[in-house]
Design a protein around this motif. Structure first.
Motif, PDB file in Angstrom:
ATOM      1  N   ASP A 198       7.094  55.320  21.278  1.00  0.00           N
ATOM      2  CA  ASP A 198       6.464  54.068  20.866  1.00  0.00           C
ATOM      3  C   ASP A 198       4.970  54.155  21.164  1.00  0.00           C
ATOM      4  N   VAL A 199       4.168  53.374  20.424  1.00  0.00           N
ATOM      5  CA  VAL A 199       2.763  53.273  20.786  1.00  0.00           C
ATOM      6  C   VAL A 199       2.676  52.750  22.221  1.00  0.00           C
ATOM      7  N   ALA A 200       1.808  53.358  23.011  1.00  0.00           N
ATOM      8  CA  ALA A 200       1.697  53.009  24.427  1.00  0.00           C
ATOM      9  C   ALA A 200       0.990  51.676  24.601  1.00  0.00           C
ATOM     10  N   ALA A 201       1.462  50.884  25.566  1.00  0.00           N
ATOM     11  CA  ALA A 201       0.897  49.555  25.801  1.00  0.00           C
ATOM     12  C   ALA A 201      -0.564  49.622  26.233  1.00  0.00           C
ATOM     13  N   THR A 202      -0.933  50.635  27.004  1.00  0.00           N
ATOM     14  CA  THR A 202      -2.292  50.761  27.528  1.00  0.00           C
ATOM     15  C   THR A 202      -2.822  52.156  27.263  1.00  0.00           C
ATOM     16  N   VAL A 203      -4.137  52.304  27.377  1.00  0.00           N
ATOM     17  CA  VAL A 203      -4.752  53.616  27.207  1.00  0.00           C
ATOM     18  C   VAL A 203      -4.190  54.604  28.222  1.00  0.00           C
ATOM     19  N   GLU A 204      -4.072  54.181  29.470  1.00  0.00           N
ATOM     20  CA  GLU A 204      -3.608  55.119  30.490  1.00  0.00           C
ATOM     21  C   GLU A 204      -2.183  55.590  30.236  1.00  0.00           C
ATOM     22  N   GLU A 205      -1.338  54.721  29.703  1.00  0.00           N
ATOM     23  CA  GLU A 205       0.014  55.160  29.367  1.00  0.00           C
ATOM     24  C   GLU A 205      -0.009  56.152  28.207  1.00  0.00           C
ATOM     25  N   ALA A 206      -0.920  55.965  27.258  1.00  0.00           N
ATOM     26  CA  ALA A 206      -1.067  56.931  26.168  1.00  0.00           C
ATOM     27  C   ALA A 206      -1.551  58.277  26.694  1.00  0.00           C
ATOM     28  N   VAL A 207      -2.494  58.245  27.625  1.00  0.00           N
ATOM     29  CA  VAL A 207      -2.974  59.476  28.238  1.00  0.00           C
ATOM     30  C   VAL A 207      -1.843  60.163  28.998  1.00  0.00           C
ATOM     31  N   LEU A 208      -1.043  59.377  29.708  1.00  0.00           N
ATOM     32  CA  LEU A 208       0.100  59.940  30.434  1.00  0.00           C
ATOM     33  C   LEU A 208       1.035  60.678  29.481  1.00  0.00           C
ATOM     34  N   LEU A 209       1.351  60.065  28.353  1.00  0.00           N
ATOM     35  CA  LEU A 209       2.214  60.729  27.376  1.00  0.00           C
ATOM     36  C   LEU A 209       1.581  62.028  26.892  1.00  0.00           C
ATOM     37  N   GLY A 210       0.278  61.988  26.622  1.00  0.00           N
ATOM     38  CA  GLY A 210      -0.400  63.182  26.140  1.00  0.00           C
ATOM     39  C   GLY A 210      -0.355  64.329  27.132  1.00  0.00           C
ATOM     40  N   VAL A 211      -0.663  64.054  28.387  1.00  0.00           N
ATOM     41  CA  VAL A 211      -0.717  65.143  29.368  1.00  0.00           C
ATOM     42  C   VAL A 211       0.693  65.648  29.712  1.00  0.00           C
ATOM     43  N   LEU A 212       1.690  64.765  29.677  1.00  0.00           N
ATOM     44  CA  LEU A 212       3.062  65.222  29.928  1.00  0.00           C
ATOM     45  C   LEU A 212       3.553  66.119  28.800  1.00  0.00           C
ATOM     46  N   VAL A 213       3.277  65.739  27.557  1.00  0.00           N
ATOM     47  CA  VAL A 213       3.698  66.573  26.430  1.00  0.00           C
ATOM     48  C   VAL A 213       3.018  67.930  26.494  1.00  0.00           C
ATOM     49  N   ARG A 214       1.722  67.947  26.796  1.00  0.00           N
ATOM     50  CA  ARG A 214       1.040  69.239  26.898  1.00  0.00           C
ATOM     51  C   ARG A 214       1.641  70.093  28.003  1.00  0.00           C
ATOM     52  N   ALA A 215       1.900  69.497  29.167  1.00  0.00           N
ATOM     53  CA  ALA A 215       2.482  70.261  30.275  1.00  0.00           C
ATOM     54  C   ALA A 215       3.888  70.756  29.931  1.00  0.00           C
ATOM     55  N   LEU A 216       4.662  69.935  29.214  1.00  0.00           N
ATOM     56  CA  LEU A 216       5.991  70.375  28.779  1.00  0.00           C
ATOM     57  C   LEU A 216       5.884  71.572  27.841  1.00  0.00           C
ATOM     58  N   ALA A 217       4.894  71.550  26.948  1.00  0.00           N
ATOM     59  CA  ALA A 217       4.695  72.680  26.043  1.00  0.00           C
ATOM     60  C   ALA A 217       4.289  73.928  26.820  1.00  0.00           C
ATOM     61  N   ARG A 267      -4.108  41.708  25.659  1.00  0.00           N
ATOM     62  CA  ARG A 267      -4.876  42.081  26.854  1.00  0.00           C
ATOM     63  C   ARG A 267      -4.639  43.541  27.224  1.00  0.00           C
ATOM     64  N   GLN A 268      -3.382  43.971  27.166  1.00  0.00           N
ATOM     65  CA  GLN A 268      -3.058  45.333  27.583  1.00  0.00           C
ATOM     66  C   GLN A 268      -3.677  46.386  26.666  1.00  0.00           C
ATOM     67  N   THR A 269      -3.796  46.076  25.390  1.00  0.00           N
ATOM     68  CA  THR A 269      -4.180  47.081  24.406  1.00  0.00           C
ATOM     69  C   THR A 269      -5.536  47.704  24.711  1.00  0.00           C
ATOM     70  N   THR A 270      -6.449  46.926  25.253  1.00  0.00           N
ATOM     71  CA  THR A 270      -7.788  47.450  25.532  1.00  0.00           C
ATOM     72  C   THR A 270      -8.118  47.470  27.023  1.00  0.00           C
ATOM     73  N   VAL A 271      -7.109  47.281  27.880  1.00  0.00           N
ATOM     74  CA  VAL A 271      -7.387  47.271  29.313  1.00  0.00           C
ATOM     75  C   VAL A 271      -7.867  48.648  29.754  1.00  0.00           C
ATOM     76  N   SER A 272      -8.818  48.674  30.695  1.00  0.00           N
ATOM     77  CA  SER A 272      -9.408  49.945  31.112  1.00  0.00           C
ATOM     78  C   SER A 272      -8.508  50.742  32.034  1.00  0.00           C
ATOM     79  N   SER A 273      -7.650  50.057  32.779  1.00  0.00           N
ATOM     80  CA  SER A 273      -6.792  50.772  33.717  1.00  0.00           C
ATOM     81  C   SER A 273      -5.454  50.070  33.817  1.00  0.00           C
ATOM     82  N   LEU A 274      -4.373  50.812  33.711  1.00  0.00           N
ATOM     83  CA  LEU A 274      -3.040  50.280  33.884  1.00  0.00           C
ATOM     84  C   LEU A 274      -2.883  49.660  35.280  1.00  0.00           C
ATOM     85  N   LEU A 275      -3.530  50.274  36.266  1.00  0.00           N
ATOM     86  CA  LEU A 275      -3.391  49.793  37.640  1.00  0.00           C
ATOM     87  C   LEU A 275      -4.002  48.419  37.835  1.00  0.00           C
ATOM     88  N   ASP A 276      -4.918  48.022  36.908  1.00  0.00           N
ATOM     89  CA  ASP A 276      -5.542  46.707  37.008  1.00  0.00           C
ATOM     90  C   ASP A 276      -5.075  45.764  35.914  1.00  0.00           C
TER      91      ASP A 276
END
Length: 371
Positions: free
Chosen positions: A232-251, A359-368
């Motif tokens: 699914d499209v990620a709720a936040t930028v950081e979750e999208a980044v997480l998906l990207g780096v996990l897929v790369r590491a899996l590859a 709000r989540q779509t453009t939030v700068s950090s998932l932690l905040d």
């Protein structure tokens, strides 16, 4: 491979900021975000309710995050100028008119004529990892098929459809799987086997063209990449980044297995399809099969096992701390689907979900991010 580059494509929904109803203004929002109207980073999708971004080729998590933040921000600003919200969610929260109005491409009209009721407003996240050739990509795909349920569970961000809770954390995946060319990829013997399967889809009309090969992992038609389409499209930028780096590491881990002679697990198609349904139903807070043992375990446990398996590659990429922090935080606060349901549960108001998503779509950090 010496350098593992990657990139992410994300699809978004546009809604009226006052009513939460879908807004067929994709072309205007894209044009407003890019006055030249020719920016390949900003694209239209199947319906006039959707816009898409495509990151440049990236080498680091920071680079990916900066680009996704920039591109989401441009579209969100253009949407606000038109009293619209840009929403990172796999499905529309409120009921939508049917059939949805299509974007202007003649190709989309032909797709609608052939596939009729399968057309829907669905938004995913597609991660691309660079590969040297098709044969290598097919070998990676075979090794990575068992990891698809975990990626789906982690990204699940579409519990609502037409104003109701679907009972699934990723209703997008369940709905998308109806397409005859969608679902988990077969276990391929070679690149020639892949091509023969694509030709068979085209021959029977299950795909209009090669772009309509919608497997959850496929060879990209536009770039020399292996494309992961399960999320699914990620709720936040950081979750999208997480998906990207996990897929790369899996590859990277799969490539290491190839180098050391570790065979890919040929999970039967029907078993993998069932595992993906379970991941789509449960999301991050439920269960999915462990990719290595096949045991049905809490997704949080499978995620931590995955993190341990990927540790040397995440360390080399400088992304281990990021992955540890974000995955632990997500396991505490819940994934995208859980947060949408929390917002709905407070007052039973769908607009509360819409406001959260905006709000989540453009939030700068998932932690905040607000919950």
């Amino acid at each position: 491979m010496s350098e593992w580059t990657f990139g992410v494509e994300e699809e978004f929904i546009l809604v009226d900021a006052d009513t939460g109803r879908l807004a067929a203004q994709a072309a205007a929002v894209r044009h407003g975000a890019d006055a030249s109207g020719s920016d390949d980073e900003l694209q239209l999708e199947l319906t006039r309710y959707q816009v898409e971004i495509a990151s440049p080729v990236c080498t680091t998590a920071d680079q990916l995050g900066e680009n996704l933040t920039r591109l989401r921000g441009r579209l969100a600003a253009s949407a606000r100028e038109r009293n619209l919200h840009l929403l990172a969610t796999g499905t529309a929260v409120l009921a939508e008119p049917w059939p949805p109005p299509l974007a202007g491409q003649d190709r989309y009209q032909v797709i609608a004529e052939r596939f009729g009721g399968l057309i829907d407003t669905l938004c995913g996240c597609h991660v691309h990892v660079a590969i040297p050739d098709a044969e290598f990509g097919i070998k990676l795909s075979n090794h990575l098929r068992p990891w698809l349920p975990l990626l789906l569970a982690l990204s699940a961000n579409s519990p609502f459809s037409r104003g109701q809770d679907s009972g699934h954390a990723s209703w997008r995946h369940v709905t998308w799987a109806r397409w005859p060319s969608a679902g988990p990829p077969p276990f391929f013997e070679s690149a020639a086997h892949y091509e023969a399967s694509v030709s068979a889809l085209l021959h029977v009309g299950a795909a209009l063209d090669r772009k309509m090969v919608y497997w959850d992992i496929r060879l990209s038609e536009a770039q020399p990449t292996l494309e992961f389409r399960v999320c699914d499209v990620a709720a936040t930028v950081e979750e999208a980044v997480l998906l990207g780096v996990l897929v790369r590491a899996l590859a990277q881990a799969a490539s290491h297995d190839l180098d050391t002679g570790v065979a890919a697990k040929p999970i039967p198609h029907e078993v993998l399809r069932a595992a993906l349904w379970r991941a789509a139903r449960d999301g991050l807070g439920g269960y999915c099969p462990d990719p290595e043992s096949g045991a049905l375990l809490p997704v949080s446990v499978v995620l931590r096992r995955a993190r341990q398996r990927l540790r040397p590659f995440l360390l080399d990429n400088g992304e281990l701390e990021l992955v540890e922090e974000l995955t632990e935080h997500l396991c505490t606060v819940g994934g995208g689907a859980h947060r949408q349901r929390q917002a709905m549960a407070r007052r039973g108001e769908p607009m509360d979900v819409v406001d959260l998503l905006a709000r989540q779509t453009t939030v700068s950090s998932l932690l905040d991010s607000p919950s």
